[in-house]
Design an enzyme around this catalytic site. Structure first.
Site, mmCIF file in Angstrom:
data_model
loop_
_atom_site.group_PDB
_atom_site.id
_atom_site.type_symbol
_atom_site.label_atom_id
_atom_site.label_comp_id
_atom_site.label_asym_id
_atom_site.label_seq_id
_atom_site.Cartn_x
_atom_site.Cartn_y
_atom_site.Cartn_z
ATOM 1 N N LYS A 105 0.833 -1.206 0.000
ATOM 2 C CA LYS A 105 0.000 0.000 0.000
ATOM 3 C C LYS A 105 0.871 1.261 0.000
ATOM 4 O O LYS A 105 0.592 2.212 -0.735
ATOM 5 C CB LYS A 105 -0.938 -0.015 1.219
ATOM 6 C CG LYS A 105 -2.018 -1.098 1.095
ATOM 7 C CD LYS A 105 -2.795 -1.328 2.381
ATOM 8 C CE LYS A 105 -3.672 -2.577 2.247
ATOM 9 N NZ LYS A 105 -4.481 -2.847 3.459
ATOM 10 N N GLN A 127 -4.389 -1.651 9.855
ATOM 11 C CA GLN A 127 -4.270 -2.936 9.159
ATOM 12 C C GLN A 127 -4.823 -4.070 10.028
ATOM 13 O O GLN A 127 -4.448 -4.200 11.195
ATOM 14 C CB GLN A 127 -2.808 -3.214 8.799
ATOM 15 C CG GLN A 127 -2.571 -4.520 8.049
ATOM 16 C CD GLN A 127 -3.183 -4.534 6.645
ATOM 17 O OE1 GLN A 127 -3.171 -3.536 5.929
ATOM 18 N NE2 GLN A 127 -3.740 -5.669 6.259
ATOM 19 N N ASP A 139 -10.940 2.734 4.575
ATOM 20 C CA ASP A 139 -11.293 1.317 4.441
ATOM 21 C C ASP A 139 -12.812 1.114 4.428
ATOM 22 O O ASP A 139 -13.293 0.035 4.063
ATOM 23 C CB ASP A 139 -10.694 0.494 5.596
ATOM 24 C CG ASP A 139 -9.369 -0.182 5.240
ATOM 25 O OD1 ASP A 139 -9.079 -0.320 4.025
ATOM 26 O OD2 ASP A 139 -8.635 -0.579 6.162
HETATM 27 C C1 BQF Z 1 -2.068 -10.041 -6.039
HETATM 28 C C2 BQF Z 1 -5.836 -9.198 2.818
HETATM 29 C C3 BQF Z 1 -6.713 -11.157 3.872
HETATM 30 C C4 BQF Z 1 -6.685 -10.525 5.110
HETATM 31 C C5 BQF Z 1 -6.240 -9.233 5.224
HETATM 32 C C6 BQF Z 1 -1.955 -7.937 -4.722
HETATM 33 C C7 BQF Z 1 -2.568 -7.877 -2.398
HETATM 34 C C8 BQF Z 1 -2.763 -9.256 -2.445
HETATM 35 C C9 BQF Z 1 -2.600 -9.946 -3.627
HETATM 36 C C10 BQF Z 1 -2.796 -7.117 -1.145
HETATM 37 C C11 BQF Z 1 -5.351 -8.445 1.649
HETATM 38 C C12 BQF Z 1 -5.342 -9.062 0.296
HETATM 39 C C13 BQF Z 1 -4.837 -7.163 1.842
HETATM 40 C C14 BQF Z 1 -2.179 -9.298 -4.756
HETATM 41 C C15 BQF Z 1 -4.239 -6.352 0.717
HETATM 42 C C16 BQF Z 1 -5.107 -8.027 -0.792
HETATM 43 O O1 BQF Z 1 -1.232 -9.681 -6.891
HETATM 44 O O2 BQF Z 1 -2.875 -10.945 -6.258
HETATM 45 C C17 BQF Z 1 -2.151 -7.236 -3.544
HETATM 46 O O3 BQF Z 1 -1.896 -6.430 -0.737
HETATM 47 N N1 BQF Z 1 -3.995 -7.162 -0.454
HETATM 48 C C18 BQF Z 1 -4.871 -6.594 3.153
HETATM 49 O O4 BQF Z 1 -4.448 -5.463 3.364
HETATM 50 O O5 BQF Z 1 -5.362 -7.283 4.194
HETATM 51 C C19 BQF Z 1 -5.819 -8.572 4.076
HETATM 52 C C20 BQF Z 1 -6.299 -10.508 2.734
#
Ligand code: BQF
Length: 296
Positions: free
Chosen positions: A52, A96, A119
């Site tokens: 991010k 987060q 968010d």
């Molecule tokens: C990709 C998340 C579960 C729990 C908390 C790109 C992300 C993931 C995959 C990413 C996720 C999942 C995020 C890919 C943020 C998505 O190329 O497929 C980016 O950074 N995510 C989160 O902040 O908290 C989570 C999943």
């Protein structure tokens, strides 16, 4: 079969955001500023937060990561939130998730100023979403909507089956897909751990959205030919051939399911990158309304 390319679309969206930031900065305004609060941080959370922050830099935002110990007291975290609420130099911030078990995440989320809640998790913003009022749409559901829109997938009157009832993905995407708007106007079924015979339901679906985190959950026998499959699941599986030691897999048995569908999101490169882009979009939205409020 059409691949719903979230990587490509997220880059297009980020280009648009970058252009918009450039215009604002050239007109004399400061950069949009997103803050991420990371508490403790398992490996996945660290990766997400740095992705991010990196995306912020790429579009010309300022970004700050506030890293706190996993042992932080709830009251201290509430103080961090309160300071970010008051800080005029911060347009939006995220805490987060997940938070350590001793911290009441609901209480922390409720402490966030709804106008900075990029968010979209604050009850005020969830309420607005349910009522169809202007708000921050949570980034993952927002990314799914934008993929559906970009690829012009019809949704009115269609049967959408969502698997997973989380507050972050399942519940909001169910609400959004039943809204009286495009993409929406669908008939939504929300499945969860107590659902009897999920396969019978997904087999009737025009669009299946899985958000479970169970690799291989959606098998080819559980979908209708020609349907659309959106895979929100992200699991790490060990892979010694990768330098990270793992690879990402979704909830869908991709190799089998892709043969049968009209559209499908890959993992990685589907919904994940869209999530990041839509967080930036929400931050830009917060910045633009914040700027109007403080007259920057
Ligand atoms: C990709 C998340 C579960 C729990 C908390 C790109 C992300 C993931 C995959 C990413 C996720 C999942 C995020 C890919 C943020 C998505 O190329 O497929 C980016 O950074 N995510 C989160 O902040 O908290 C989570 C999943």
């Amino acid at each position: 079969m059409v691949l719903l390319d979230g990587k490509e679309l997220s880059q297009q969206i980020c280009q648009g955001i970058s252009r918009s930031v450039g215009n604002s900065v050239r007109s004399g305004k400061r950069k949009p500023h997103l803050v991420a609060v990371l508490v403790g941080g398992n490996a996945a959370s660290r990766t997400y937060v740095s992705a991010k922050a990196k995306a912020c830099e790429a579009v010309g935002f300022r970004s700050t990561v506030i890293h706190k110990s996993a042992a932080i007291a709830e009251e201290e975290l509430l103080c961090v939130v309160s300071e970010l609420n008051r800080d005029e130099g911060v347009d939006g911030f995220i805490v987060q998730l997940p938070l350590p078990a001793h911290v009441d995440a609901t209480r922390v989320i409720q402490a966030i100023d709804p106008q900075k809640d990029v968010d979209g998790f604050h009850p005020t913003n969830v309420g607005k979403l349910v009522l169809g009022l202007d708000t921050f749409i949570p980034a993952t559901p927002y990314g799914i909507l934008e993929l559906i829109r970009h690829y012009e997938i019809p949704t009115a009157g269609s049967r959408v089956v969502v698997v997973g009832r989380s507050d972050i993905v399942g519940k909001p995407i169910g609400i959004l897909m039943s809204r009286k708007a495009y993409p929406g106007n669908a008939t939504v079924t929300l499945c969860h751990s107590q659902t009897r015979n999920v396969g019978e339901l997904t087999r009737q679906a025009d669009i299946v959205i899985t958000a479970l985190g169970v690799p291989g959950f959606l098998t080819a026998d559980r979908i209708k030919a020609g349907s659309v499959v959106i895979d929100v699941g992200i699991s790490r599986v060990a892979d010694p051939s990768k330098k990270s030691g793992y690879r990402l897999v979704g909830d869908v048995d991709f190799e089998a399911v892709r043969q049968k569908v009209s559209h499908i999101t890959p993992v990685p490169g589907g919904v994940g990158p869209m999530t990041i882009a839509m967080l930036l979009k929400n931050t830009l939205q917060a910045y633009e309304s914040h700027a109007a409020a403080v007259g920057k």
